[in-house]
Design a protein around this motif. Structure first.
Motif, PDB file in Angstrom:
ATOM      1  N   LEU A  72     -21.526  -1.106   8.325  1.00 32.63           N
ATOM      2  CA  LEU A  72     -22.290   0.242   8.825  1.00 32.63           C
ATOM      3  C   LEU A  72     -22.822  -0.345  10.059  1.00 32.63           C
TER       4      LEU A  72
ATOM      5  N   ALA B  63     -13.145  -0.405  11.645  1.00 34.78           N
ATOM      6  CA  ALA B  63     -13.760  -1.234  10.802  1.00 34.78           C
ATOM      7  C   ALA B  63     -13.284  -2.094   9.807  1.00 34.78           C
TER       8      ALA B  63
ATOM      9  N   LEU C   2     -20.055  -3.512   2.352  1.00 34.42           N
ATOM     10  CA  LEU C   2     -19.792  -2.265   3.014  1.00 34.42           C
ATOM     11  C   LEU C   2     -20.841  -1.827   3.943  1.00 34.42           C
TER      12      LEU C   2
ATOM     13  N   ALA D  14     -17.924   5.871   9.053  1.00 37.42           N
ATOM     14  CA  ALA D  14     -17.765   4.748   9.002  1.00 37.42           C
ATOM     15  C   ALA D  14     -17.181   3.856   7.753  1.00 37.42           C
ATOM     16  N   ALA D  15     -18.050   4.339   6.599  1.00 33.05           N
ATOM     17  CA  ALA D  15     -17.588   3.745   5.323  1.00 33.05           C
ATOM     18  C   ALA D  15     -16.217   4.225   5.150  1.00 33.05           C
TER      19      ALA D  15
ATOM     20  N   ARG E 246     -13.844   5.168   7.240  1.00 35.23           N
ATOM     21  CA  ARG E 246     -12.926   4.491   7.663  1.00 35.23           C
ATOM     22  C   ARG E 246     -12.657   2.822   7.228  1.00 35.23           C
ATOM     23  N   ALA E 247     -13.904   2.291   6.635  1.00 30.39           N
ATOM     24  CA  ALA E 247     -13.671   1.014   6.277  1.00 30.39           C
ATOM     25  C   ALA E 247     -12.865   0.964   4.991  1.00 30.39           C
ATOM     26  N   THR E 248     -13.069   1.898   4.137  1.00 34.11           N
ATOM     27  CA  THR E 248     -12.494   2.209   2.938  1.00 34.11           C
ATOM     28  C   THR E 248     -10.985   2.427   3.120  1.00 34.11           C
TER      29      THR E 248
END
Lengths: 432, 313, 496
Positions: free
Chosen positions: C46, C5, C42, A41-42, A44-46
Motif C-alpha cells: 500500500l 500491485a 500486503l 489497493a489491497a 487489487r493486490a489480492t
C-alpha cells in the motif's frame, strides 16, 4: 484470490486520495490500510494473484465501518460499498473470515421472537448487573409498548412478536400483513374500507426491523404517531418482515441476506410506500434491486422511502408544534442516510418546525456505530466516536437528533442525549 | 496588449563578460551602490572589485515580470516599470544609488513589506556567477515554479557569498491607482492593523502612526473612514533611524519598544522590524543550523573567494 | 488493472533478506511502539506508490508520533544502511513519495500522518505552529473563527498535509495572488538526514544566515523531514466574487486570460477547464457548469469591496470583448463553494472518462497560452490519445492530462512519448517543468531540458549540504549523473 468484484469497479480508482479525510478509520489511524484508497489497493493486490488472501487482507477489510463516506467524496464515484461487500463475500465464502460465533449472531437477527426473548433476558441480566460493561450494550428495555394503529389506545394494534401468533388480531388477511386500523374498537376507522373482505391498500407500510424493534420500539410508535398525523393509513409488515439483512450484506453473508430480503418483500405486498425509520435498514431495502437482481426486487426498492423523505413530501399536513425543546438540536446524519440514501436534507425539512437545528462541522464523518461494528471493533468505534462527540460539543446543543438506531445507541453510550427525529416531533405534537 | 516586451534592451555588456571578469581565482568583491556596504561586515579591501552588468533587458507587463541586470539601480528599474503601469516594492533607502542586485543580495525588505511581502518572494529567476566563474541559472521566468531546488531563495540575503548575481527576473505588480500616507497619534498600532485589510505599511514611533493605504480610490476612502478621526494625509513616511535594524516577532514589538524612548525609533508594525540608532546584539545560531550554513558556503565557494569579509552570520 | 500491485514493477533491483529487515523493524519498534512499525507484505504494497503512476518498494513503514521518534527512525535507518523516504498523505503527483532505496536496500518509509496536531496559534502575529501531518484544509478550518486561513490551497487540500505542502512547495488556485507555500512558511524545525534537529528560519522577519527555510521548502523530502512548521495565516478578504465565464472556443478563453492579466488585474484565482473535464466535473457536482462550453474560466476576485466590484466589471468586459457566451457571478457562498468543489475535484473525476491519467504540470508565459494549448491538443492527436486540460491559467500553469486505459496494449509508450513532446513544446516557449507538483521521480530525467549541467551541479551542492550521503529520499528531483556517479536510473518497469 479472485474477489467477487467487478474489474471495472476496481480500476475506477485513480488513487488521488481525496477520500482519505472522509474515512473514519483513516482519520483515527492515518494509515493507508485503514483508508478507502489503501483497501482498494489491497483488493487489487489480492485479486491479481492466485494465492489465498492472508489474515492481513481480512484484517484490513474488517476494519472498514462501511459508512461509505468515501463514495460521495470520490470524484470518480468508485462504488466502494459494492467492492467491500464483494471482498467480504469472498472472504466469508472461502476463508474463516466470519467465525461461527459471529455467523450465529447474525442468524439470530432473522428470528425475531428469539431476538426479543434474548433481548429481554439480557435486559434482566443487566438489571442484575450480570452483563459486563465492556460489551457496550445500551440499557435494554424489559418491556416494549404495543405498536398501535394510530395514536389512540386500544387492542387494535398489532403487538409485534411479543404476544406470539395469538396476538395477531382476527381479520388480518393474507400473508401480506395487515393494514393497521381496519379492525378493533381502538383502531382508527378508515373511510375507504375495502370490499369483499379484502383489506384496503394502506397508504404506507412502516418497516419495523429486528434490533430496533427489540430495543427502540417507542421510536416506531412515535413514527406511527407522526405518520398518522398526516392523515395516512399505515400498516405494519406481516410475518417475515423483521430483518432487512443489512448486517448480513455488510458481513459478506450474502445468501442469508438474500433470503431475508425475499421475506421482507413478501411481508409488504402491493404498491404502497415502504417507510423506514432506521437509516441503515432503509438503505438496505433500497438496495434489494441490486442484491437480488430481479425486476420484482427493483420495483420493491423503488417503493422504499426513509421516514423523513416520506414526511417531507407531506410536511404541509403535519400539525404545528404544541411544545418545543429548549435549546438547539444538533443534527447528526447517519451515514446510510447521508452517503447512501442521500436523504439527510429531509430530516432538516421535517424537523425544523419543531426544533432549532444546528449543524455539525465535521462533513458528515461517521460516528463509528456501523451496525455491528461497534460490537466487533469497540476500541476503534470509540476512537471514531470521540471526534463526533467533539463536533457535537462544539455546537453546544444539549440534544442530538439521529435517524438511525445504531448511531443513537452508540452516541448515547458516550453520555449524549440522542433522540430519533420522529421522537422529537411526536413529543412536540403531543404537547405538555 | 501582447506579449512583446515593453522595453528594448538597454544593457551595457554580456553576462559572459561579467563571468570572465570574476574568473576562477583570487578573491573578488562585487560592488553595487555601496548603500549597504557594512551589512555582514566590510568586504576585504584587498579583494578585486567587480561590477555587475546594468540595464533593463525586458519588461513584459502582460507577464508581470521584468528581466533586469543586477547592476541596474532601483530608480532606473522603477522608471521603466512605471512606463508599463507597474512597480515593485524593493524600496531601498537610496533608490537612485542602490542596485537591484545589491538589494537582493542584502535581502532586506522595505517598509512596504506588510502589504507587498518580502523582497525574497519577488525573485523568479537568477543568473549568477559561481566561485568557479561559471554562469549558473536558478529558477525560471514564470511566476510559479518548483522545477528543482530553490536556489533563488538561498541567494536572497546571501551577501554574494555563494554566487554573484548577474541578471534576474522579478515578479512585478500593477501600480496601485491610489497611494496615500496618513499620520495620526496612536498608542495602539495593532488596532489599526486589525481594522484594515492588508494595509501596505504601518509605521509607529511610539507617538504617531503612519499608515500607507493603496488600491482602488473608493476602498482607500473607506479604509480611511475605518481608521477613524485623527489621521491626516502626509507627503511621506518618517525618516528611518539608521544604525540599528532589529528583527523580532511582530507580536514582540510592543514589549521591546517599551524600553525605548518614544520618537527615537520607527517600528514596522505587523512585520517586526524596528529601526533605531543602536545595533542589535548578535544572535546565537543553533549548532546544527550553523553547521548547515558552513556546509553551504563550503559547497558553493570552497576557497572563500566570493565577497570575503562578509558573513551571513 | 490487475497489474497495478501485482509486483511487476519493483523499483529496486534487490530485496533484502527477511533477517535484515526483521532486525531493522525490531529496532524501530523498540524506538517507537511495535504497532507503529509495519513490515507485512500486503501493508508494504500500500506504500509502494503515491498519487502518481510510479511504484517503488518500501522495506519497512513506520509512523512516528513525536520529533524524538522521527530522529530515532532516521538514525536507525541510517545505521542499517537504509535510505529514508518521508511521506505525508501520499497525494503527490510526481512520485516524490515513491520509495526507492540505495544500493538495492529497500528504504524505510517514514509516514507523518500521526503527527497531526496544531500546536499553537498566535492570532495577533498571524502564525500557527503545526505538525507536518495536519491536513491543509483542517488547518484553515481550525483558524476560521479568527477570520484567518492558510493561503496555499492545492486541489487536494482536503487530503494533503502541510508537511507535504512544504516538501513540494505546493501551490493551488489562490497562489496567483497570494504566492506558493514558500511565501507562507516562516520557520521549520527539521530532522536532518543525519538525525540531528535544526531550526530553519524563525518567527521574526530577518533571521540571521542563509534562507535555509527557503532552501528547504520544495526540496521534496531530500533534505530532511519537517517536524514542526510555523505557517503564516492570512486574513480572510472582506469581499469575494467568483465568476464563471463560458466560451465557445479554447482560444477565446485563453485570450481572455491574457487580457485579464494585461488589464492590470491580479485575480485571487484564474482557472480554466476544457469541455471534457467540465462535463466530467458537472456529472459529479451538479453545479451548473455549461456542458456545451468549449472551455470555462473560473475567476475569483477578492479584497476590499470597491476594488472587487471594479475588477469584476473588468473581467466581464474583457470576457465580452473576447466573445464569451456567458458570465455568471456566484450569488452566494454556497454557489461559490460548489463551483470550487467542481474545479478541485477535476483530477479525481478523470475516471469518468478513462481509468488512468498521466499529468504534466508545466508553466508557460501567460501570453503564450493560446499557442501552447493548441499544440498540446495537436500532440495528443498525433499520438492518438485523449487529452483534457484543467489548469491554473492565471499563472500559466498547465495541467494537460493524458487519459487512457493502461490495459490497452502499447498505450503507455504513446502516453510517455506524448508527455515528452508536450514538455518540449512548453520549454520551447520559455516554460518550466513543474509549477507546483514537483519533480519527484517522474520528471527528474527531464531536468536537463531546462538546466545545464552547471545549473544542476549547483542544485546538487545545496542538497549535499543538507544530505551529504544522499540518503534522504534518494533518486528524486535531480537526474542521475548530475555529479553522483552511482545513481542508478529508474528501470523502465517502474512505469506502470
Amino acid at each position: 484470490m479472485r474477489l467477487a468484484v467487478a474489474d471495472e469497479d476496481l480500476s475506477a480508482c485513480v488513487s488521488c486520495g481525496l477520500c482519505l479525510p472522509h474515512c473514519p478509520t483513516y482519520r483515527v489511524t492515518g494509515e493507508e490500510s485503514a483508508s478507502p484508497r489503501g483497501r482498494i489497493a489491497a483488493m487489487r493486490a489480492t485479486h491479481a494473484t492466485d494465492a489465498p488472501a492472508g489474515p492481513e487482507f481480512a484484517e484490513f477489510m474488517d476494519l472498514c465501518v462501511q459508512c461509505r463516506g468515501c463514495e460521495v467524496a470520490c470524484p470518480s464515484s468508485v462504488p466502494f460499498g459494492r467492492l467491500m461487500e464483494g471482498a467480504r463475500a469472498t472472504l466469508a465464502r472461502e476463508t474463516a473470515y466470519q467465525p461461527r460465533r459471529r455467523r450465529m449472531g447474525y442468524a439470530v437477527l432473522g428470528h425475531h421472537r428469539l431476538l426479543l426473548l434474548a433481548s429481554s433476558a439480557a435486559a434482566v441480566l443487566q438489571r442484575l448487573h450480570l452483563v459486563p460493561a465492556r460489551l457496550g450494550l445500551p440499557r435494554l428495555p424489559l418491556r416494549r409498548p404495543r405498536l398501535r394503529p394510530g395514536d389512540t389506545a386500544g387492542p387494535g394494534g398489532r403487538p409485534i412478536g411479543t404476544a406470539g401468533p395469538g396476538g395477531r388480531p382476527i381479520g388480518t388477511a393474507g400473508p401480506g400483513g395487515r393494514p393497521i386500523g381496519t379492525a378493533g374498537p381502538g383502531g382508527r376507522p378508515i373511510g375507504t374500507a375495502g370490499v369483499g373482505g379484502r383489506p384496503p391498500e394502506p397508504d404506507a407500510w412502516l418497516f419495523t426491523g429486528c434490533v430496533m424493534d427489540a430495543w427502540m420500539r417507542p421510536t416506531h410508535a412515535a413514527a406511527l404517531r407522526v405518520m398518522h398525523a398526516t392523515g395516512a393509513r399505515v400498516a405494519l409488515p406481516g410475518p417475515g418482515g423483521d430483518c432487512c439483512g443489512a448486517l448480513h450484506v455488510h458481513a459478506g453473508l450474502r445468501r442469508q441476506a438474500e433470503a431475508l430480503a425475499r421475506r421482507v418483500m413478501a411481508s409488504m405486498p402491493g404498491d404502497a410506500h415502504v417507510v423506514v425509520d432506521s437509516a441503515g435498514c432503509g438503505a438496505a431495502l433500497k438496495d434489494y434491486g441490486a442484491l437480488l437482481g430481479t425486476a420484482e426486487a427493483r420495483r420493491f426498492s423503488d417503493r422504499v422511502l426513509d421516514v423523513h423523505e416520506w414526511l417531507a413530501a407531506r410536511a404541509g399536513r403535519l400539525p404545528a408544534a404544541r411544545r418545543r425543546l429548549t435549546g438547539p438540536v444538533a443534527v447528526q446524519d447517519p451515514c446510510h442516510l447521508r452517503h447512501v440514501q442521500q436523504a439527510h436534507q429531509h430530516v432538516r425539512t421535517v424537523l425544523a418546525p419543531y426544533a432549532d437545528l444546528v449543524e455539525l462541522g465535521d462533513d458528515g464523518l461517521c460516528c463509528g456505530a456501523g451496525g455491528a461494528y461497534a460490537g466487533i471493533h469497540p476500541a476503534m468505534a470509540q476512537e471514531i466516536r470521540a471526534r463526533k462527540v467533539a463536533a457535537i460539543a462544539a455546537t453546544g446543543a444539549p440534544v442530538v437528533a439521529s435517524a438511525n438506531p445504531g448511531c443513537i445507541v452508540h452516541l448515547a453510550g458516550a453520555g449524549l442525549d440522542v433522540r430519533h427525529p420522529v421522537d422529537i416531533i411526536a413529543w412536540s405534537l403531543d404537547g405538555g | 496588449m501582447t506579449g512583446r516586451p515593453q522595453t528594448a534592451a538597454r544593457t551595457d555588456r554580456p553576462l559572459e563578460d561579467f563571468a570572465a571578469e570574476i574568473g576562477t581565482s583570487d578573491p573578488v568583491v562585487v560592488v553595487g551602490g555601496r548603500t549597504q556596504w557594512g551589512v555582514g561586515g566590510e568586504p576585504d579591501p584587498t579583494a578585486r572589485e567587480v561590477h555587475a552588468p546594468r540595464g533593463v533587458v525586458a519588461h513584459e507587463p502582460a507577464e508581470m515580470i521584468v528581466r533586469v541586470r543586477a547592476g541596474t539601480t532601483v530608480a532606473e528599474l522603477d522608471a521603466v516599470l512605471a512606463e508599463g503601469g507597474q512597480t515593485i516594492a524593493l524600496d531601498p533607502a537610496h533608490p537612485e544609488r542602490a542596485t537591484v542586485g545589491g538589494v537582493l543580495a542584502v535581502g532586506q525588505s522595505g517598509p512596504r513589506r506588510l502589504g507587498w511581502g518580502p523582497v525574497r518572494d519577488t525573485l523568479l529567476e537568477a543568473r549568477f556567477v559561481s566561485a568557479e566563474g561559471r554562469l549558473i541559472r536558478a529558477g525560471g521566468p514564470v511566476v510559479k515554479n518548483v522545477t528543482g531546488f530553490d536556489l533563488c531563495r538561498l541567494l536572497v540575503g546571501s551577501l554574494g557569498t555563494i554566487g554573484l548575481l548577474a541578471e534576474i527576473v522579478l515578479r512585478v505588480r500593477p501600480r496601485p491607482p491610489v497611494a496615500v500616507w496618513l499620520r495620526g497619534a496612536a498608542d495602539d498600532p495593532d488596532r489599526l492593523r486589525q481594522a484594515l485589510f492588508r494595509p501596505s505599511s504601518i509605521l509607529w514611533d511610539g507617538i504617531d502612526c503612519w499608515v500607507l493605504l493603496e488600491g482602488h480610490p473608493a476602498d482607500v476612502e473607506a479604509e480611511i473612514k475605518a481608521i477613524g478621526p485623527g489621521f491626516d494625509p502626509v507627503a511621506e513616511p518618517p525618516p528611518l533611524p539608521s544604525g540599528g535594524r532589529w528583527s523580532m516577532s511582530p507580536s514582540a514589538v510592543r514589549n521591546v519598544v517599551a524600553t525605548l524612548e518614544p520618537g527615537t525609533f520607527v517600528a514596522e508594525v505587523g512585520v517586526g522590524i524596528v529601526h533605531e540608532s543602536t545595533a542589535p546584539p548578535s544572535r546565537r545560531v543553533q549548532p546544527a543550523t550553523a553547521a548547515l550554513h558552513q556546509r553551504i558556503k563550503a559547497n558553493f565557494d570552497p576557497t572563500g573567494r566570493l565577497n570575503p569579509g562578509r558573513m551571513v552570520t | 488493472m490487475a497489474g497495478v500491485a501485482s509486483g511487476e514493477a519493483a523499483c529496486n533491483s534487490a530485496r533484502q533478506t527477511g533477517g535484515v529487515t526483521d532486525a531493522l523493524a525490531a529496532e524501530l519498534s523498540a524506538a517507537m511502539a511495535p504497532d507503529r512499525v509495519r513490515s507485512g507484505p500486503l501493508e508494504l504494497t500500500l506504500y509502494r506508490r503515491d498519487a502518481s503512476l510510479l511504484e517503488g518498494q518500501p522495506g519497512v513503514v513506520c509512523f512516528p508520533s513525536t520529533t524524538d521518534e522521527v530522529q530515532a527512525a532516521v538514525t536507525i535507518a541510517r545505521r542499517h544502511g537504509r535510505a529514508v523516504v518521508p511521506r505525508g498523505s501520499g497525494t503527490g503527483l510526481a512520485g516524490g513519495a515513491v520509495p526507492v532505496g540505495v544500493d538495492g536496500a529497500e528504504p524505510v518509509v517514514i509516514v507523518t500522518t500521526k503527527m497531526d496536531r496544531v500546536l499553537e496559534i498566535d492570532a495577533d502575529a498571524r502564525v500557527a505552529w503545526v505538525q507536518p501531518g495536519v491536513l491543509n484544509l483542517d488547518l484553515s478550518r481550525q483558524v476560521a473563527h479568527l477570520g484567518l486561513h492558510f493561503a496555499p490551497d492545492p486541489s487536494s487540500q482536503q487530503s494533503c498535509s502541510v508537511g507535504g505542502n512544504v516538501a513540494n512547495n505546493s501551490g493551488g488556485p489562490h497562489c496567483l495572488a497570494y504566492g506558493v507555500t514558500s511565501a507562507h512558511v516562516l520557520a521549520l524545525e527539521v530532522v536532518l538526514p543525519d538525525g540531528s534537529l535544526a531550526l530553519l528560519g524563525d518567527l521574526d522577519p530577518e533571521p540571521p544566515g542563509y534562507d535555509l527555510r527557503g532552501a528547504f521548502v520544495g526540496s521534496e523530502g531530500t533534505m530532511g523531514i519537517a517536524v514542526r512548521i510555523a505557517v503564516r495565516l492570512s486574513p480572510d478578504p472582506p469581499a469575494v466574487r467568483t465568476v464563471l465565464v463560458d466560451f465557445a472556443s479554447i482560444e477565446t478563453a485563453a485570450s481572455t486570460v491574457t487580457g485579464i492579466i494585461a488589464a492590470g488585474l491580479v485575480p485571487a484565482a484564474l482557472e480554466m477547464m476544457d469541455a471534457r473535464i467540465t462535463s466530467a466535473v458537472e456529472d459529479y457536482v451538479h453545479a451548473g457548469f455549461p456542458r456545451d462550453a468549449a472551455a470555462v474560466l473560473l475567476v475569483e476576485l477578492d479584497g476590499l469591496p470597491a476594488g472587487v466590484e471594479a475588477a469584476t466589471q473588468i473581467v466581464a468586459d474583457v470576457a465580452a470583448a473576447n466573445g464569451a457566451r456567458g458570465v455568471r457571478v456566484a450569488a452566494d457562498e454556497a454557489e461559490r463553494a460548489l463551483l470550487w468543489k467542481g474545479r478541485k475535484s477535476a483530477f479525481g473525476a478523470i475516471a469518468r472518462i478513462a481509468p488512468d491519467y498521466y499529468l504534466h504540470d508545466t508553466v508557460v508565459p501567460r501570453t503564450r497560452l493560446v499557442e501552447v494549448l493548441s499544440e498540446v491538443y495537436e500532440i495528443a492527436a498525433r499520438h492518438r490519445l485523449l487529452v483534457v486540460n484543467v489548469f491554473h491559467a492565471g499563472d500559466g500553469n498547465l495541467h494537460p492530462l493524458l487519459v487512457f486505459d493502461r490495459r490497452e496494449p502499447g498505450v503507455m509508450a504513446r502516453v510517455l512519448a506524448a508527455g515528452t513532446d508536450m514538455i518540449a513544446a512548453c520549454v520551447a516557449v520559455g516554460g518550466v517543468l513543474s509549477g507546483e507538483h514537483g519533480i519527484g521521480l517522474e520528471k527528474r530525467d527531464h531536468m536537463g531540458l531546462i538546466f545545464s549541467d552547471d545549473d544542476l551541479d549547483a542544485q546538487r551542492r545545496l542538497r549535499l549540504a543538507f544530505d551529504p550521503e544522499q540518503a534522504c529520499n534518494p533518486h528524486k528531483v535531480l537526474p542521475s549523473g548530475s555529479g553522483c556517479g552511482d545513481l542508478q536510473s529508474v528501470p523502465a518497469g517502474a512505469w506502470i
